[in-house]
Write a protein that holds these residues in place. Structure first.
Motif, PDB file in Angstrom:
ATOM      1  N   PRO A 180      38.842   0.633  52.459  1.00  0.00           N
ATOM      2  CA  PRO A 180      38.279   1.156  53.710  1.00  0.00           C
ATOM      3  C   PRO A 180      36.747   1.107  53.777  1.00  0.00           C
ATOM      4  CG  PRO A 180      40.038   2.586  52.952  1.00  0.00           C
ATOM      5  CD  PRO A 180      39.789   1.577  51.851  1.00  0.00           C
ATOM      6  N   ASP A 181      36.078   1.285  52.637  1.00  0.00           N
ATOM      7  CA  ASP A 181      34.615   1.345  52.658  1.00  0.00           C
ATOM      8  C   ASP A 181      33.940   0.222  51.873  1.00  0.00           C
ATOM      9  OD1 ASP A 181      35.470   2.206  50.187  1.00  0.00           O
ATOM     10  OD2 ASP A 181      33.987   3.806  50.020  1.00  0.00           O
ATOM     11  N   ARG A 182      34.736  -0.747  51.359  1.00  0.00           N
ATOM     12  CA  ARG A 182      34.161  -1.787  50.506  1.00  0.00           C
ATOM     13  C   ARG A 182      35.079  -3.002  50.502  1.00  0.00           C
ATOM     14  NH1 ARG A 182      34.676  -2.849  44.817  1.00  0.00           N
ATOM     15  NH2 ARG A 182      36.135  -1.120  44.650  1.00  0.00           N
ATOM     16  N   ALA A 183      34.492  -4.177  50.298  1.00  0.00           N
ATOM     17  CA  ALA A 183      35.281  -5.400  50.151  1.00  0.00           C
ATOM     18  C   ALA A 183      34.575  -6.335  49.181  1.00  0.00           C
ATOM     19  CB  ALA A 183      35.465  -6.097  51.494  1.00  0.00           C
ATOM     20  N   GLU A 184      35.372  -7.172  48.508  1.00  0.00           N
ATOM     21  CA  GLU A 184      34.837  -8.209  47.630  1.00  0.00           C
ATOM     22  C   GLU A 184      35.312  -9.551  48.166  1.00  0.00           C
ATOM     23  OE1 GLU A 184      36.061  -7.241  43.681  1.00  0.00           O
ATOM     24  OE2 GLU A 184      34.728  -5.514  43.572  1.00  0.00           O
ATOM     25  N   VAL A 185      34.366 -10.451  48.383  1.00  0.00           N
ATOM     26  CA  VAL A 185      34.643 -11.757  48.974  1.00  0.00           C
ATOM     27  C   VAL A 185      34.205 -12.834  47.986  1.00  0.00           C
ATOM     28  CG1 VAL A 185      34.162 -13.284  50.924  1.00  0.00           C
ATOM     29  CG2 VAL A 185      34.242 -10.801  51.270  1.00  0.00           C
ATOM     30  N   ILE A 186      35.065 -13.822  47.762  1.00  0.00           N
ATOM     31  CA  ILE A 186      34.709 -14.965  46.918  1.00  0.00           C
ATOM     32  C   ILE A 186      34.320 -16.110  47.837  1.00  0.00           C
ATOM     33  CG2 ILE A 186      35.593 -16.692  45.318  1.00  0.00           C
ATOM     34  CD1 ILE A 186      37.278 -14.570  44.060  1.00  0.00           C
ATOM     35  N   MET A 187      33.200 -16.775  47.510  1.00  0.00           N
ATOM     36  CA  MET A 187      32.712 -17.887  48.323  1.00  0.00           C
ATOM     37  C   MET A 187      32.444 -19.106  47.454  1.00  0.00           C
ATOM     38  SD  MET A 187      29.934 -16.085  50.778  1.00  0.00           S
ATOM     39  CE  MET A 187      30.351 -14.693  51.785  1.00  0.00           C
ATOM     40  N   ALA A 188      32.760 -20.278  47.994  1.00  0.00           N
ATOM     41  CA  ALA A 188      32.363 -21.545  47.388  1.00  0.00           C
ATOM     42  C   ALA A 188      31.185 -22.064  48.209  1.00  0.00           C
ATOM     43  CB  ALA A 188      33.512 -22.540  47.415  1.00  0.00           C
ATOM     44  N   ILE A 189      30.094 -22.384  47.531  1.00  0.00           N
ATOM     45  CA  ILE A 189      28.869 -22.795  48.214  1.00  0.00           C
ATOM     46  C   ILE A 189      28.460 -24.182  47.736  1.00  0.00           C
ATOM     47  CG2 ILE A 189      26.426 -22.256  48.560  1.00  0.00           C
ATOM     48  CD1 ILE A 189      27.218 -19.294  48.071  1.00  0.00           C
TER      49      ILE A 189
ATOM     50  N   GLY B  86      25.864  -6.619  46.767  1.00  0.00           N
ATOM     51  CA  GLY B  86      25.791  -7.305  45.485  1.00  0.00           C
ATOM     52  C   GLY B  86      26.289  -8.734  45.579  1.00  0.00           C
ATOM     53  N   VAL B  87      25.690  -9.599  44.753  1.00  0.00           N
ATOM     54  CA  VAL B  87      26.106 -10.997  44.652  1.00  0.00           C
ATOM     55  C   VAL B  87      26.146 -11.353  43.173  1.00  0.00           C
ATOM     56  CG1 VAL B  87      25.537 -13.394  45.201  1.00  0.00           C
ATOM     57  CG2 VAL B  87      25.037 -11.592  46.862  1.00  0.00           C
ATOM     58  N   ASN B  88      27.286 -11.868  42.709  1.00  0.00           N
ATOM     59  CA  ASN B  88      27.435 -12.271  41.313  1.00  0.00           C
ATOM     60  C   ASN B  88      27.953 -13.697  41.257  1.00  0.00           C
ATOM     61  OD1 ASN B  88      26.831  -9.719  39.915  1.00  0.00           O
ATOM     62  ND2 ASN B  88      28.640  -8.998  40.990  1.00  0.00           N
ATOM     63  N   PHE B  89      27.324 -14.509  40.418  1.00  0.00           N
ATOM     64  CA  PHE B  89      27.800 -15.872  40.211  1.00  0.00           C
ATOM     65  C   PHE B  89      29.040 -15.839  39.333  1.00  0.00           C
ATOM     66  CE2 PHE B  89      23.503 -16.606  41.560  1.00  0.00           C
ATOM     67  CZ  PHE B  89      23.605 -17.760  42.314  1.00  0.00           C
TER      68      PHE B  89
ATOM     69  N   ARG C  52      30.794 -14.062  43.988  1.00  0.00           N
ATOM     70  CA  ARG C  52      31.543 -12.907  44.479  1.00  0.00           C
ATOM     71  C   ARG C  52      30.529 -12.005  45.187  1.00  0.00           C
ATOM     72  NH1 ARG C  52      33.993 -11.671  40.196  1.00  0.00           N
ATOM     73  NH2 ARG C  52      36.023 -12.451  40.815  1.00  0.00           N
ATOM     74  N   VAL C  53      30.771 -11.756  46.458  1.00  0.00           N
ATOM     75  CA  VAL C  53      29.881 -10.928  47.267  1.00  0.00           C
ATOM     76  C   VAL C  53      30.574  -9.594  47.518  1.00  0.00           C
ATOM     77  CG1 VAL C  53      28.693 -10.734  49.484  1.00  0.00           C
ATOM     78  CG2 VAL C  53      28.862 -12.958  48.363  1.00  0.00           C
ATOM     79  N   THR C  54      29.871  -8.502  47.239  1.00  0.00           N
ATOM     80  CA  THR C  54      30.388  -7.164  47.509  1.00  0.00           C
ATOM     81  C   THR C  54      29.690  -6.627  48.752  1.00  0.00           C
ATOM     82  OG1 THR C  54      30.719  -6.785  45.146  1.00  0.00           O
ATOM     83  CG2 THR C  54      30.702  -4.842  46.568  1.00  0.00           C
ATOM     84  N   VAL C  55      30.479  -6.111  49.684  1.00  0.00           N
ATOM     85  CA  VAL C  55      29.921  -5.487  50.886  1.00  0.00           C
ATOM     86  C   VAL C  55      30.408  -4.047  50.950  1.00  0.00           C
ATOM     87  CG1 VAL C  55      29.648  -7.615  52.217  1.00  0.00           C
ATOM     88  CG2 VAL C  55      31.801  -6.395  52.324  1.00  0.00           C
ATOM     89  N   ASN C  56      29.524  -3.155  51.387  1.00  0.00           N
ATOM     90  CA  ASN C  56      29.845  -1.734  51.518  1.00  0.00           C
ATOM     91  C   ASN C  56      29.597  -1.280  52.944  1.00  0.00           C
ATOM     92  OD1 ASN C  56      30.563  -0.930  48.809  1.00  0.00           O
ATOM     93  ND2 ASN C  56      28.433  -1.316  48.274  1.00  0.00           N
ATOM     94  N   ARG C  57      30.445  -0.351  53.411  1.00  0.00           N
ATOM     95  CA  ARG C  57      30.252   0.233  54.739  1.00  0.00           C
ATOM     96  C   ARG C  57      29.186   1.324  54.629  1.00  0.00           C
ATOM     97  NH1 ARG C  57      33.371  -0.546  58.710  1.00  0.00           N
ATOM     98  NH2 ARG C  57      35.208  -0.947  57.417  1.00  0.00           N
ATOM     99  N   HIS C  58      28.170   1.230  55.468  1.00  0.00           N
ATOM    100  CA  HIS C  58      27.087   2.206  55.466  1.00  0.00           C
ATOM    101  C   HIS C  58      27.362   3.297  56.495  1.00  0.00           C
ATOM    102  CE1 HIS C  58      24.113   0.210  52.780  1.00  0.00           C
ATOM    103  NE2 HIS C  58      24.994  -0.750  52.931  1.00  0.00           N
ATOM    104  N   GLU C  59      26.503   4.305  56.523  1.00  0.00           N
ATOM    105  CA  GLU C  59      26.689   5.454  57.414  1.00  0.00           C
ATOM    106  C   GLU C  59      26.800   5.054  58.879  1.00  0.00           C
ATOM    107  OE1 GLU C  59      23.500   8.132  56.626  1.00  0.00           O
ATOM    108  OE2 GLU C  59      24.160   8.537  54.586  1.00  0.00           O
ATOM    109  N   ASP C  60      26.139   3.947  59.259  1.00  0.00           N
ATOM    110  CA  ASP C  60      26.202   3.495  60.652  1.00  0.00           C
ATOM    111  C   ASP C  60      27.471   2.693  60.947  1.00  0.00           C
ATOM    112  OD1 ASP C  60      25.632   1.168  59.290  1.00  0.00           O
ATOM    113  OD2 ASP C  60      23.730   0.780  60.314  1.00  0.00           O
ATOM    114  N   GLY C  61      28.358   2.543  59.930  1.00  0.00           N
ATOM    115  CA  GLY C  61      29.619   1.838  60.111  1.00  0.00           C
ATOM    116  C   GLY C  61      29.557   0.343  59.881  1.00  0.00           C
ATOM    117  N   VAL C  62      28.363  -0.185  59.661  1.00  0.00           N
ATOM    118  CA  VAL C  62      28.182  -1.624  59.473  1.00  0.00           C
ATOM    119  C   VAL C  62      28.403  -1.985  58.006  1.00  0.00           C
ATOM    120  CG1 VAL C  62      26.515  -3.511  59.649  1.00  0.00           C
ATOM    121  CG2 VAL C  62      26.570  -1.740  61.399  1.00  0.00           C
ATOM    122  N   MET C  63      29.133  -3.086  57.771  1.00  0.00           N
ATOM    123  CA  MET C  63      29.329  -3.594  56.415  1.00  0.00           C
ATOM    124  C   MET C  63      28.108  -4.434  56.042  1.00  0.00           C
ATOM    125  SD  MET C  63      32.342  -2.483  55.446  1.00  0.00           S
ATOM    126  CE  MET C  63      33.159  -3.501  54.239  1.00  0.00           C
TER     127      MET C  63
END
Length: 66
Positions: free
Chosen positions: A17-26, A61-64, A46-57
């Motif tokens: 609900p408040d976080r997601a991990e996305v794998i990307m090929a670049i 973090g970015v990890n190779f 692997r990109v980690t996104v978090n939902r902030h207080e304003d509701g925006v993801m």
């Protein structure tokens, strides 16, 4: 040095609900005026996104991936 990159593929690995991990090929092309040829490189990250207080993801973090 000039670098240009595109995301060639992306997939949500984990979703919460408040976080997601996305794998990307670049795919990236790096040019250097002192070099004869551009260099093509591929990365997986692997990109980690978090939902902030304003509701925006937002990216938190970015990890190779080796």
């Amino acid at each position: 040095v000039v670098a240009d990159g595109t995301v060639s593929a992306a997939a949500v690995e984990h979703s919460y609900p408040d976080r997601a991990e996305v794998i990307m090929a670049i795919d990236q092309t790096i040019g250097n005026p002192k070099a004869d040829e551009d260099q093509d490189r591929q990365y997986r990250v692997r990109v980690t996104v978090n939902r902030h207080e304003d509701g925006v993801m937002k990216v938190s973090g970015v990890n190779f991936i080796p």
